[in-house]
Design a protein around this motif. Sequence first.
Motif, PDB file in Angstrom:
ATOM      1  N   ASP A   1      -3.964  -0.622 -19.100  1.00 44.81           N
ATOM      2  CA  ASP A   1      -3.491  -1.877 -18.594  1.00 44.81           C
ATOM      3  C   ASP A   1      -2.461  -2.560 -19.038  1.00 44.81           C
ATOM      4  OD1 ASP A   1      -3.609  -4.470 -17.465  1.00 44.81           O
ATOM      5  OD2 ASP A   1      -5.758  -4.545 -17.573  1.00 44.81           O
TER       6      ASP A   1
ATOM      7  N   LYS B   1      -4.349   0.593 -14.779  1.00 41.82           N
ATOM      8  CA  LYS B   1      -3.980  -0.464 -14.086  1.00 41.82           C
ATOM      9  C   LYS B   1      -2.649  -1.038 -14.392  1.00 41.82           C
ATOM     10  CE  LYS B   1      -7.951  -2.322 -15.008  1.00 41.82           C
ATOM     11  NZ  LYS B   1      -8.805  -3.326 -15.629  1.00 41.82           N
TER      12      LYS B   1
ATOM     13  N   ASP C   1       0.355  -3.368 -13.382  1.00 44.40           N
ATOM     14  CA  ASP C   1       0.855  -4.789 -12.561  1.00 44.40           C
ATOM     15  C   ASP C   1       2.307  -4.978 -13.110  1.00 44.40           C
ATOM     16  OD1 ASP C   1       1.519  -7.237 -11.342  1.00 44.40           O
ATOM     17  OD2 ASP C   1      -0.713  -7.616 -11.510  1.00 44.40           O
TER      18      ASP C   1
ATOM     19  N   SER D   1       0.887   6.959  -7.667  1.00 42.04           N
ATOM     20  CA  SER D   1      -0.570   6.513  -8.070  1.00 42.04           C
ATOM     21  C   SER D   1      -1.132   8.127  -7.850  1.00 42.04           C
ATOM     22  CB  SER D   1      -1.358   5.762  -7.410  1.00 42.04           C
ATOM     23  OG  SER D   1      -2.746   5.916  -7.745  1.00 42.04           O
TER      24      SER D   1
ATOM     25  N   THR E   1      -4.412   2.407 -10.295  1.00 48.22           N
ATOM     26  CA  THR E   1      -4.060   1.151  -9.421  1.00 48.22           C
ATOM     27  C   THR E   1      -2.524   0.513  -9.767  1.00 48.22           C
ATOM     28  OG1 THR E   1      -6.243   0.425  -9.249  1.00 48.22           O
ATOM     29  CG2 THR E   1      -4.683  -1.168  -8.521  1.00 48.22           C
TER      30      THR E   1
ATOM     31  N   VAL F   1       0.099  -2.533  -8.981  1.00 43.65           N
ATOM     32  CA  VAL F   1       0.791  -3.704  -8.308  1.00 43.65           C
ATOM     33  C   VAL F   1       2.162  -3.790  -8.416  1.00 43.65           C
ATOM     34  CG1 VAL F   1       0.619  -6.023  -7.777  1.00 43.65           C
ATOM     35  CG2 VAL F   1      -1.474  -4.790  -8.563  1.00 43.65           C
TER      36      VAL F   1
ATOM     37  N   ILE G   1       1.036   7.800  -2.833  1.00 42.02           N
ATOM     38  CA  ILE G   1      -0.234   8.137  -3.329  1.00 42.02           C
ATOM     39  C   ILE G   1      -0.706   9.393  -3.043  1.00 42.02           C
ATOM     40  CG2 ILE G   1      -2.643   7.303  -3.004  1.00 42.02           C
ATOM     41  CD1 ILE G   1      -1.525   4.647  -1.803  1.00 42.02           C
TER      42      ILE G   1
ATOM     43  N   GLN H   1      -7.998   8.322  -4.275  1.00 48.88           N
ATOM     44  CA  GLN H   1      -8.291   7.388  -5.211  1.00 48.88           C
ATOM     45  C   GLN H   1      -7.050   6.133  -5.334  1.00 48.88           C
ATOM     46  OE1 GLN H   1     -11.671   7.341  -5.913  1.00 48.88           O
ATOM     47  NE2 GLN H   1     -11.799   9.381  -4.864  1.00 48.88           N
ATOM     48  N   GLY H   2      -6.157   6.615  -5.281  1.00 48.96           N
ATOM     49  CA  GLY H   2      -5.146   5.749  -5.730  1.00 48.96           C
ATOM     50  C   GLY H   2      -4.942   4.482  -4.946  1.00 48.96           C
ATOM     51  N   VAL H   3      -4.517   3.410  -5.750  1.00 52.39           N
ATOM     52  CA  VAL H   3      -4.150   2.128  -4.838  1.00 52.39           C
ATOM     53  C   VAL H   3      -2.593   1.598  -5.140  1.00 52.39           C
ATOM     54  CG1 VAL H   3      -4.667  -0.411  -4.597  1.00 52.39           C
ATOM     55  CG2 VAL H   3      -6.435   1.179  -4.977  1.00 52.39           C
ATOM     56  N   ILE H   4      -1.943   1.259  -4.302  1.00 49.37           N
ATOM     57  CA  ILE H   4      -0.610   0.837  -4.184  1.00 49.37           C
ATOM     58  C   ILE H   4      -0.591  -0.370  -3.650  1.00 49.37           C
ATOM     59  CG2 ILE H   4       1.829   0.827  -4.275  1.00 49.37           C
ATOM     60  CD1 ILE H   4       1.777   3.961  -4.737  1.00 49.37           C
ATOM     61  N   TYR H   5      -0.157  -1.558  -4.245  1.00 49.46           N
ATOM     62  CA  TYR H   5      -0.047  -2.934  -3.633  1.00 49.46           C
ATOM     63  C   TYR H   5       1.365  -3.269  -3.983  1.00 49.46           C
ATOM     64  CZ  TYR H   5      -1.674  -7.627  -2.577  1.00 49.46           C
ATOM     65  OH  TYR H   5      -1.746  -8.838  -1.895  1.00 49.46           O
TER      66      TYR H   5
END
Lengths: 410, 254
Positions: A243, A272, A274, A296, A300, A302, A324, A328-332
Motif C-alpha cells: 500500500d 494498492k 494511490d 495493473s 489497484t 489511483v 490493464i 482483475q486490475g483497477v486503474i482510476y
Amino acid sequence: MTEKNKKTSEERAKAAVDKKAVYGADIDLASYKDEVAEHEQVKNLTDFSAPQQTTMKAIGLDLAGQGRAGTYVQTDHSVTSCSVSSSGVEVMGIDAALACHDWLKDYMWTAVNPDADKYTARVVLHYEHGYFIRALPGAKVDYPVQACLYIGENDVVQDVHNVIIVEEGAELHVITGCAVDPNVKRGVHIGVSEFFVKKGGKLTFSMIHNWGEEVVVRPRTGVIVEEGGLYMSNYICLKKVHDIQMYPATRLVGEGAVARMNTILVAPPGAKLDVGGKVLLEAPGTKAEIIARTLSTGGTIVNRGLLGGYKAGVKGHLECHGLILGEQGVIYAIPELDAQVGDAELSHEAAVGKIAPEEIEYLMGRGLTEEEAAATIVRGFLNIKIEGLPESLSNEIERTLGEFDIHASY
Amino acid sequence: MLKMEHVAVNIGDRIVLRDVNLHIKPGEVHVLFGPNGSGKSTLLGAIMGFNRYKITAGKIWFKGQDITDMPVDARSRLGIGIMIQRPPTVRGVSLRQLAAICARGDISVNIEELAKAVNMDAFLDRSANEGFSGGEIKRSELLQLMAQNPDFVMLDEPESGVDLENIALVGEAANRILERKNLSTAQQRRERIKAGLIITHTGHILDYVPADIGHVLYGGTISCNGNPQEMLDCISKYGYQHCIRCSTEGGGSQ
C-alpha cells in the motif's frame, strides 16, 4: 525556524496525531514497533549483508560508489553509511546537518505542513534521521548522489525527514532507492521530504521503490522551486508493495521555474498504489509537465494529478495513461486542472484500457508471436524517456518488465 | 505462391466476400481495383489472417501450405508482408525497433540505409506512427517491409495521401521490395520470385510499379481479370459497372 515556530510546529503536530490522511487507507501505526536495535555504521557498502547488497544494487546503488558524488544509507533507524566524494556537495544525516547548519531549522516544515495528517505529525514528533543533501552555490555536481532507505527488521516503522537544498545556480542529481530486507514481510515507511531549488538551480530526483509485499508507505513530499529553477522528478515502482499513498506537491514560486514529473507504476495483484503529483504554478511564466504510465497486472492504481495555474503565462500538461492486463486490475485516473487566471494554458490527456488488439496484430504481422507482441507493447508503454538514469537501473527496469507473465494476461 | 479457392469472408455477421478465387504465381504482381467498400482491404486482411476477418468458406494456400487457419505471425514468418492503410500507433516502440523486429535478426539489413531510402531517417527514434502524416505512414510501412523482405507483398493503396514529390519514392521502394528493378533480361524476369498484390484507386502506383494482372472486386467477389492498364483506362472512362460488363463479355486481355 525560530524557537517559537518550532514550538508551533510541534504543537500543530500534537494536535494532528490522529488526523487521517485525505487519501489512502488509514494505517494503524500502533500495530508496528517504534523501537528497533541500532545498526552499526559500515565503512563500505560491501560490508552490508549479501542480501542487502543485492537489494541495494537492484535499486540502482553503486556499492563501490563509482560514478556517485556521495552516498547515504539508513537502515531502520540508524545511519549506516554516509560519505561524499565530490566537491560542491554535502551529504549528511539530518541531525548532523542541523548540528552544523544553524539556518537549516528555518527550512524545516516550510515545504510540507507538519499537521497535514498523522504521518507528518509523527515525523515532527519522533523522526529518526533522514538525509540532508545540499549542492553549494554554483556547484555543478558531476555525479548523482545516492541514498537508500532500508528496512531491515519486521514490523518496524521507519520515520525519516529528508531535506535537499540546491543553492543558486547549482545542479544536482539524487537517486534514492527504498527497499526492505528479503526477510522483512511487514513494515511502515513514513518519509517527509522537503526540497528547495534556489534561483537558477536544477534538481533531478529519481526515486525507485522496491518495497516488500506487506509494506505500507506514506511519503510526504513538498518541493519549492525559485526563479528559473528546474525540478525533475522520476518515480518508479515496479515491484510488489502492499500500500503506497503519496501526492507530492511542487510549488513553482519564481518566474520561469519549471517542473517535470515522470511516474512509472506497476501494480501486481494485491497492491494498492494511490500515487499522484501536483504542481502549483504560482509565478508568471512557470511551466510544468506531469507524465504517468500506470500498469495493473491485477492490483489497484489511483493516479492523481493536479496542475494549478495561478499567474499569467503559465503552461502545464498532464498525462495519465493506464494499461490493464488481465481481468482483475483497477486503474482510476483523476487528472485535475485548476486555472485561476485567464492566461493559463493547462491541458490533460488520460486514457485507460487494455492493450488494443490492432496493435497486437500489427506486430504479429511483422512476425512477433502474440506474447512477444504484447510484451513489446507493454514495454513501449512504460518506456518514458528518463534523463540521467544510471545504466544499472535502466537494465533493472528492463529486466523487471521482462519478468511479466504476459501470457493470457490481456 | 498464393492461391485462394472459393473463399468467403465475414466481418462479424456481415458477408463481405464470397467465392473469391485468386492465383498469384511467383514473380507476378497483381493489382486489385474496386469501388470504395467493395472489400479490397478485407481481402488483404483475410490473406494476412487478421482476426476481424473470418473466413467462413474456402481455402487459402501459400507456398503449397494451407494457411486458412494459420495465425498472423506464422503467415508473416512464412513470407507474407502487408502495408495497411491505417496502422495503429504503438506508443513507446520506435520505428527503429519496429524495423528491427521486421528484420528478425538479419544482420545484413541496414535500417539506417533503408530509412534514408524512403526519407524516414529522421523518424527512426519516434514512436511508430505517432503523429505521422499520411505520406509518412506509407513510407514507414515501406521501410518495415524492406526490412522484412517478404516473398509476397500486399500494399493497400500505397499512393493515397502521398504528395507528388514523394510518390516516386514510394514507387521506387515498392519496386525494391518486389525486386522489379534491375531485372532487364527475360531470364532474370523468369527467375523472379517476389510476388505482390496491390490495391489502388487512382492507379498512380502503376506508373512506377509494372503490374502483370489486374482484378476488379465488385459485389463481394472478383468480377474480372485482365491487363491492369487497360482495366484502369476502362474504369476511369466508363466506371466500374461498365468495366465488369466489358470483361465478362470477353473484353479483357486474358
